[in-house]
Enzyme design. Structure first.
Site, PDB file in Angstrom:
ATOM      1  N   ASP A   1      38.339 -12.441  96.809  1.00  0.00           N
ATOM      2  CA  ASP A   1      39.244 -13.296  96.462  1.00  0.00           C
ATOM      3  C   ASP A   1      40.377 -13.020  96.028  1.00  0.00           C
ATOM      4  O   ASP A   1      40.699 -11.695  95.597  1.00  0.00           O
ATOM      5  CB  ASP A   1      38.296 -13.862  95.084  1.00  0.00           C
ATOM      6  CG  ASP A   1      38.154 -12.568  94.013  1.00  0.00           C
ATOM      7  OD1 ASP A   1      38.060 -11.587  94.461  1.00  0.00           O
ATOM      8  OD2 ASP A   1      38.504 -12.993  92.749  1.00  0.00           O
ATOM      9  N   GLU A   2      41.514 -14.077  96.023  1.00  0.00           N
ATOM     10  CA  GLU A   2      42.660 -13.796  95.247  1.00  0.00           C
ATOM     11  C   GLU A   2      43.482 -12.683  95.865  1.00  0.00           C
ATOM     12  O   GLU A   2      44.087 -11.851  95.199  1.00  0.00           O
ATOM     13  CB  GLU A   2      42.633 -13.741  93.765  1.00  0.00           C
ATOM     14  CG  GLU A   2      41.894 -14.991  93.106  1.00  0.00           C
ATOM     15  CD  GLU A   2      41.900 -14.912  91.685  1.00  0.00           C
ATOM     16  OE1 GLU A   2      42.425 -15.593  91.054  1.00  0.00           O
ATOM     17  OE2 GLU A   2      41.745 -13.598  91.194  1.00  0.00           O
ATOM     18  N   VAL A   3      43.400 -12.279  97.283  1.00  0.00           N
ATOM     19  CA  VAL A   3      44.339 -11.389  97.745  1.00  0.00           C
ATOM     20  C   VAL A   3      45.525 -12.060  97.930  1.00  0.00           C
ATOM     21  O   VAL A   3      46.001 -13.052  98.396  1.00  0.00           O
ATOM     22  CB  VAL A   3      43.868 -11.309  99.277  1.00  0.00           C
ATOM     23  CG1 VAL A   3      44.591 -10.188  99.981  1.00  0.00           C
ATOM     24  CG2 VAL A   3      42.225 -10.649  99.485  1.00  0.00           C
TER      25      VAL A   3
ATOM     26  N   HIS B   1      41.951  -7.039  93.471  1.00  0.00           N
ATOM     27  CA  HIS B   1      41.066  -6.480  92.765  1.00  0.00           C
ATOM     28  C   HIS B   1      40.828  -4.978  92.631  1.00  0.00           C
ATOM     29  O   HIS B   1      39.520  -4.562  92.204  1.00  0.00           O
ATOM     30  CB  HIS B   1      39.936  -7.458  92.501  1.00  0.00           C
ATOM     31  CG  HIS B   1      40.512  -8.868  92.144  1.00  0.00           C
ATOM     32  ND1 HIS B   1      40.520  -9.028  90.666  1.00  0.00           N
ATOM     33  CD2 HIS B   1      40.502  -9.867  92.830  1.00  0.00           C
ATOM     34  CE1 HIS B   1      41.024 -10.507  90.799  1.00  0.00           C
ATOM     35  NE2 HIS B   1      41.025 -10.897  91.914  1.00  0.00           N
TER      36      HIS B   1
END
Ligand SMILES: *[C@@H]1O[C@H](CO)[C@@H](O)[C@H](O)[C@H]1NC(C)=O
Ligand SMILES: *[C@@H]1O[C@H](CO)[C@@H](O)[C@H](O)[C@H]1NC(C)=O
Ligand SMILES: *[C@@H]1O[C@H](CO)[C@@H](O)[C@H](O)[C@H]1NC(C)=O
Ligand SMILES: *[C@@H]1O[C@H](CO)[C@@H](O)[C@H](O)[C@H]1NC(C)=O
Ligand SMILES: *[C@@H]1O[C@H](CO)[C@@H](O)[C@H](O)[C@H]1NC(C)=O
Ligand SMILES: *[C@@H]1O[C@H](CO)[C@@H](O)[C@H](O)[C@H]1NC(C)=O
Length: 618
Positions: free
Chosen positions: A387-389, A320
């Site tokens: 998050d969401e790596v 992100h």
């Protein structure tokens, strides 16, 4: 049962406090209140303040009708008296330093006065046609004589920026039949909550000039169930002005939420000015002028803190972060891979901070050294995201060139350790998204708060590992869900996406949000580690035009679950039939405060009590 009977008979006279207090007794005497009703703020501790009294000009003799209660006079000294209070010019922006308890009380008294006399609601929607509206009657009308504010203990020094549980938020409120109101609390934040509740006892007369409560006498004792009650607002995917943000903070405070999480940067834009690296926002914001300057940032944090709302700033990383590319292309791997961005990121543009790069480490040192000292006066937390790596993005990372967990995991551990060491060195406590702990197996310090979003099982796993957890299961508390897709589909793939549901559909009606119990699935011995939660407002399809109605009043449903608990005093799930008219009234009050909250029922339903229900068994 008692409360059901009450609702059936009197639902149209709402008596609506939101969130529901722990104990609330009232009757039905009408008292009016005038704009010049005095607020008396008594000295903290009070019993041995002798010398303090000289510092304040409003020390009163006890022999007037509206003066201090003679019984109290020996013990309590008046700190300050207000009639028709207004804020001083610099109260909102203040100085660079933090916020004191005195400033919180000052602000709360002014807000309460404005809420009662400038933003109140004429409650026609909560009474049947031709209802008997209370009217002031010459000679017979009882007016509220004064409002006593009593801070009965001493604020902790970090009252405006506590860690979870460090500030006692309880308050008690009494309003006698004769018109004496008293709000007591152990801390300034408790006083602010008590004043918020106080405003909810009052209505505007249809003449627009008179204000009354139909509920006297009133006795309330109240305290929150959870220590951390917040909204997470994404201001990176869409741009919001500081006044759009402040309006959400006002609404949080009015719902007795005490945290405001600002997700301030993401892949799509970097709107936060970092003075030591001005190119970050100059190039990474959507437009060079759509930036929160350092002054704006200070102002937002202060505006929250003065209302008892601690802001938690998040710089989400290492994923992100693509927007850093616009200023510093060498720091980001796998930037904007097209058309198959979805192999490398959850959303376009793909891109992630390189994971084994001294240039990235130097950048982060500089970033955090610049930002965190400006967070410190207003918050005890800093959120480092996580998050969401996407592992595949590291195939394009020239410092790693691998997507193998065995290679990436130790680098991620080092990445998080460095960040968290720096966060701690600057006096703050780290917060991370659940993936760092549960998917990446990063060993986190015992102080780290882990924010969950994917499931109740994740919450149970976080607390089983001994960490404090924040809930916010996306199936319940993601406010963005259910609007349908924001991605466009090629004709060749549109059939698969038909009818364009998003991943977290359906739209989360307030009843669904309200049904979520933060403790569900958590064994009793670990429940104390669930410190609260947040509702999340991701901004793919939300901007200043619809932000208010996307968050409110559904955020209020979250606020009540977190303040009052998901179950009532008898251990039953809270009833929608009880909550619905109260939430409708809360919505009207939010609208009065300038928040564009959505209606939850048509007036017919709220005018006629419990007629709009199914399955009621009495
Ligand atoms: C204040 O603190 C006392 C002592 O801990 C506690 O009994 C009380 O419930 C607290 N709250 C209020 C509103 O008095
Ligand atoms: C406070 O600061 C903000 C942003 O820096 C500014 O827009 C606003 O006008 C200031 N308010 C007052 C009352 O000075
Ligand atoms: C990380 O970078 C160092 C220094 O350039 C290098 O020696 C090491 O092999 C790299 N690690 C990985 C897993 O690529
Ligand atoms: C890593 O990349 C390879 C080759 O592109 C791919 O087959 C594999 O699924 C990837 N592994 C992960 C964990 O994504
Ligand atoms: C974390 O541990 C789980 C279970 O042992 C494993 O499946 C997973 O691959 C690990 N994740 C990483 C990034 O090493
Ligand atoms: C109470 O709510 C939970 C969800 O939090 C649900 O699983 C349970 O069935 C409800 N209990 C009753 C008696 O309705």
């Amino acid at each position: 049962m008692r409360s059901f009977t009450y609702i059936l008979l009197f639902a149209s006279s709402a008596a609506a406090i939101w969130p529901q207090p722990v104990r609330y007794d009232h009757s039905d005497t009408v008292l009016f209140v005038k704009k010049d009703v005095p607020f008396y703020w008594y000295e903290a501790g009070a019993r041995n303040v002798g010398s303090m009294a000289d510092q304040f000009p409003f020390v009163f003799a006890s022999n007037s009708n509206t003066g201090p209660n003679p019984q109290d006079n020996n013990r309590l000294k008046i700190r300050k008296q207000y009639t028709e209070p207004s804020l001083s010019e610099n109260a909102e922006n203040g100085t660079q330093g933090g916020v004191s308890g005195d400033e919180i009380i000052d602000f709360a008294i002014v807000s309460a006065w404005k809420t009662i006399f400038k933003h109140n609601l004429y409650p026609w929607k909560f009474h049947p046609r031709n209802w008997d509206e209370p009217s002031p009657n010459q000679g017979e009308t009882t007016y509220i004589s004064r409002i006593d504010i009593k801070l009965i203990s001493t604020d902790p020094s970090n009252v405006a920026k506590p860690l979870a549980g460090e500030v006692d938020e309880s308050y008690s409120l009494t309003l006698t039949q004769e018109g004496l109101a008293t709000i007591s609390a152990n801390t300034s934040v408790g006083i602010a909550h008590g004043l918020t509740t106080f405003t909810q006892l009052f209505y505007a007369h249809s003449d627009g000039k008179n204000f009354y409560t139909p509920l006297a006498p009133v006795t309330i004792y109240d305290a929150p169930k959870f220590q951390h009650r917040g909204i997470n607002m994404d201001v990176a995917r869409a741009w919001f002005s500081t006044s759009d943000i402040k309006r959400q903070i006002d609404a949080c405070a009015y719902n007795k939420m005490n945290r405001f999480h600002l997700h301030v940067t993401d892949s799509q834009s970097w709107p936060l000015e970092i003075p030591s690296m001005p190119e970050l926002s100059a190039k990474g914001a959507y437009r060079p002028d759509l930036v929160y300057t350092a002054e704006d940032f200070q102002h937002i944090q202060r505006y929250a803190a003065i209302q008892g709302v601690e802001m938690i700033t998040e710089i989400d990383m290492p994923g992100h972060t693509s927007s850093i590319h616009y200023a510093f292309p060498d720091l980001i791997a796998a930037f904007n891979i097209q058309p198959h961005w979805d192999t490398y990121a959850a959303e376009p543009p793909s891109g992630t901070l390189k994971l084994n790069s001294t240039a990235v480490y130097d950048f982060l040192d500089k970033l955090l050294d610049d930002l965190l000292p400006r967070v410190y006066p207003y918050s005890s937390y800093f959120h480092t995201g996580g998050d969401e790596v996407n592992k595949n993005a590291y195939m394009f990372d020239d410092t790693v060139k691998s997507n193998s967990s065995a290679i990436l995991q130790p680098l991620m551990q080092k990445f998080v350790d460095r960040n968290h060491d720096q966060v701690r060195a600057l006096g703050l406590t780290p917060v991370v998204w659940e993936e760092m702990l549960l998917d990446w197996n990063v060993t986190l310090g015992p102080d780290v708060i882990v924010q969950s979003w994917q499931s109740d099982e994740a919450v149970a796993q976080i607390v089983a590992k001994g960490h404090k957890a924040l809930v916010g299961n996306y199936n319940y508390w993601y406010l963005d869900c259910g609007k349908g897709q924001w991605l466009d589909f090629d004709p060749s793939s549109s059939a698969d996406a038909w009818p364009y549901y998003d991943y977290c559909a359906p739209f989360h009606n307030w009843r669904l949000i309200y049904a979520y119990d933060p403790l569900s699935g958590v064994p009793e011995e670990n429940q104390h580690l669930v410190i609260g939660g947040e509702a999340h407002m991701w901004a793919e399809q939300t901007d200043p035009i619809n932000i208010d109605r996307m968050i409110w009043p559904r955020g209020s449903a979250v606020a009540e679950v977190l303040w009052s608990g998901a179950k009532d005093s008898e251990g039953r799930n809270r009833s929608q039939i009880d909550a619905s008219p109260r939430l409708s009234e809360m919505r009207e009050r939010l609208v009065g405060l300038g928040v564009g909250a959505e209606p939850i029922q048509m007036p017919y339903c709220t005018m006629e009590g419990t007629v709009c229900q199914l399955g009621y068994t009495g």
